[in-house]
Design a protein around this motif. Structure first.
Motif, short mmCIF file in Angstrom:
data_model
loop_
_atom_site.label_atom_id
_atom_site.label_comp_id
_atom_site.label_asym_id
_atom_site.label_seq_id
_atom_site.Cartn_x
_atom_site.Cartn_y
_atom_site.Cartn_z
N LYS A 1 7.29 24.82 -28.08
CA LYS A 1 7.79 23.85 -28.55
C LYS A 1 7.65 21.95 -27.47
O LYS A 1 7.48 20.99 -28.51
N TYR A 2 7.95 22.91 -26.72
CA TYR A 2 8.23 21.21 -25.34
C TYR A 2 7.29 21.32 -24.33
O TYR A 2 7.38 20.12 -24.64
N PHE B 1 15.03 16.60 -18.18
CA PHE B 1 14.24 17.16 -19.18
C PHE B 1 15.64 17.79 -19.05
O PHE B 1 15.26 19.14 -18.33
N ALA C 1 19.03 15.35 -27.21
CA ALA C 1 18.37 15.64 -28.40
C ALA C 1 17.35 13.94 -29.02
O ALA C 1 16.27 13.96 -29.08
N GLU C 2 17.93 12.71 -29.07
CA GLU C 2 17.09 11.53 -29.46
C GLU C 2 16.66 10.86 -28.50
O GLU C 2 15.52 10.83 -28.43
N GLU C 3 17.02 11.20 -27.43
CA GLU C 3 15.61 11.06 -26.23
C GLU C 3 14.82 11.27 -25.88
O GLU C 3 13.71 11.89 -24.78
N ASP C 4 14.48 13.09 -26.55
CA ASP C 4 13.89 14.17 -26.25
C ASP C 4 13.48 14.46 -24.33
O ASP C 4 13.26 14.40 -24.13
N THR D 1 19.05 22.76 -33.95
CA THR D 1 18.06 22.93 -32.80
C THR D 1 17.05 23.77 -32.31
O THR D 1 15.91 23.99 -32.44
#
Length: 404
Positions: A86-87, A336, A354-357, A378
């Motif tokens: 995912k990331y 991260f 979450a907003e800033e990834d 999430t």
């Protein structure tokens, strides 16, 4: 072979549970001054090495898979692979709440479990900065961190403490940036309200609150804690009373505010506060808060932690601000983060990353409803009470996979 296929083969073909048992024994119970204990530890160490060698021989990137199967369960390894898919990156900083997250009064005698402490040491040795983010006082946090992790690690320059939910940041080993008193940057009119509240909060409290609560030794926030066991029925009733009292006192310390103004404002802000007021018949209806009063209250946070604490803090100083300050000192410029917490103050950090990834969130299964909803929505990283090592193992596995 695809990575998912390799994981299936790894956990189908090797006795992962026994491997983890040997690894935990070697990691957590080092040899002591006893011939019998030393021989037992050496035997376990030799068996662990032999089993890891078998894994290494069976897989390309054998070192990675040998470490995975020895430290992460099947579920944790697959969760880590899902996170990597995912990331496409590993965790490069830990942001960790303490009470009811790293430690749980109900299951670990209020100490951080040995498994969790060891994993934090492993992350530290891998160069991952650790940010402890708590509502506790600085001295309390420093004390148990040094006791659990050791003075050398805490003062390594790669550990930061965000204390009192963001009013200050302490990062040993960074010269003039070691201690940042973030509350010193607030306007005088807001600081005056806090000074007034703090000076009166116990001396003017009703007898039941004065005898049943203590004022936490904060540098800035005003936090009433129960003298009874946290989470007990006596503590629950006492903290409900303390919250209602703090709202009344705040109204008396803010110019032109009435008690109904303050109750209406915070009931609108927080449904849990609204419920506590409603239970006592104190939730006002159809109250318009004057703009000048609202302007002040919007800068002051009232936090309710059921059966645990009633707190007055600054909205401008929260865990997000503190974590950002810690990142600056630690030179984490592309974070991260793994954010672990259980309360509304932790939720703000989770929502921010979450907003800033800029990270992922995890919470214990007894966390507040809003925190759990965020975590479920999430990455579903919910762990058992007192078992923060479950998610730390997942993050550790994620980092090993990201290194491939």
């Amino acid at each position: 072979m695809e990575r998912y296929d390799r994981l299936y083969a790894l956990y189908d073909e090797f006795d992962a549970e026994t491997l983890r048992a040997y690894q935990d024994l070697v990691d957590l119970f080092p040899p002591v001054d006893s011939r019998v204990a030393l021989e037992y530890w050496e035997s376990a160490s030799d068996e662990l090495a032999a089993r890891k060698d078998e894994v290494r021989a069976a897989f390309e990137d054998g070192d990675t898979y040998a470490e995975l199967v020895a430290r992460a369960s099947r579920e944790q390894a697959f969760a880590a692979l899902d996170l990597h898919a995912k990331y496409d990156r590993g965790v490069n900083v830990l942001v960790l709440d303490v009470d009811e997250t790293l430690r749980s009064a109900g299951h670990t005698d209020n100490e951080i479990p040995r498994e969790t402490l060891h994993l934090l040491t492993e992350f530290h040795e891998a160069g991952v900065p650790i940010v402890i983010c708590t509502g506790q006082t600085l001295e309390n946090v420093k004390g148990f961190l040094i006791q659990g992790l050791g003075n050398e690690l805490v003062h390594s320059g790669n550990v930061s403490i965000v204390y009192e939910a963001g009013t200050g940041v302490f990062t040993p080993g960074h010269g003039p940036d070691t201690k940042q008193l973030l509350y010193e940057g607030l306007d005088e009119d807001v600081r005056t309200v806090f000074d007034d509240v703090r000076a009166r909060v116990l001396s003017e409290a009703p007898e039941g609150i004065r005898q049943g609560c203590h004022l936490q030794g904060n540098e800035f926030n005003v936090t009433l804690k129960p003298n009874f066991e946290t989470g007990s029925e006596r503590a629950r009733g006492l903290i409900d009373d303390a919250l209602r009292y703090e709202l009344e006192l705040l109204a008396d310390c803010v110019a032109d505010a009435t008690t109904d103004h303050v109750r209406a404002f915070y009931a609108e802000q927080d449904p849990e506060i609204a419920d506590v007021l409603a239970d006592a018949g104190q939730r006002p209806d159809d109250v318009t808060v004057p703009e000048d009063v609202r302007a002040v209250l919007e800068r002051i946070d009232v936090a309710y932690y059921e059966a645990d604490a009633a707190e007055i803090a600054s909205r401008e100083l929260n865990k997000v601000v503190g974590v950002q300050g810690a990142f600056d000192v630690l030179d984490v410029d592309d974070p991260f983060a793994l954010v672990m917490g259980d309360s509304k103050s932790d939720l703000r950090v989770m929502e921010w990353v979450a907003e800033e990834d800029a990270g992922i969130a995890a919470a214990p299964d007894h966390a507040s409803k809003r925190v759990l909803e965020h975590v479920w929505e999430t990455d579903d990283l919910v762990f058992d009470e007192g078992a923060a090592d479950e998610v730390l193992r997942t993050a550790w596995a994620l980092n090993r996979l990201a290194e491939q």
